[in-house]
Design a protein around this motif. Structure first.
Motif: not given
Length: 130
Positions: A21, A74-77, A79
């Motif tokens: 992460t 992947s990305r979680d903008n 978060k």
């Protein structure tokens, strides 16, 4: 000033999996979607090499040939987080893993070149051993 912090490294047996992460933080109002990200690995005595990258809109993702089919970026903008899911790990893939970011104005671009990025995390150690 964007700051990055990697986590999730550790000891895993050959063939095992880890999820790294990269948590981003910055000045009030910063937006993760302004940044493209890269993942890099540095083994002892070797140069830092690109593993993967993801464009700011998440629609362009590149992998090095050696990890294609086994690693997923992947990305979680929402978060403020970017991930590197690693499966089928090999002993030669041990090293310190870094995430890096650069503020770009183009949606569909990322590179696996260290000099393209201007912000780096401190790295997280991955050891692959039985």
């Amino acid at each position: 000033q964007l700051q990055l912090m990697e986590s999730g490294g550790g000891l895993v047996e050959p063939g095992g999996s880890l999820r790294l992460t990269c948590a981003a933080s910055g000045a009030s109002g910063f937006a993760l979607e302004d940044y493209a990200f890269g993942w890099f690995r540095q083994a002892p005595g070797k140069e830092r090499e690109g593993i993967s990258c993801i464009s700011r809109n998440g629609e362009v993702i590149h992998y090095s040939d050696s990890v294609k089919g086994r690693f997923t970026t992947s990305r979680d903008n929402a978060k403020n987080t970017v991930y590197l899911q690693m499966t089928g790990l090999r002993p030669e893939e041990a090293g310190v893993y870094y995430c890096a970011a650069v503020d770009v104005y183009v949606d569909y671009v990322c590179r696996q070149v260290t000099t393209w990025y201007d912000t780096w995390g401190q790295g997280t150690q991955v050891t692959v051993s039985s």
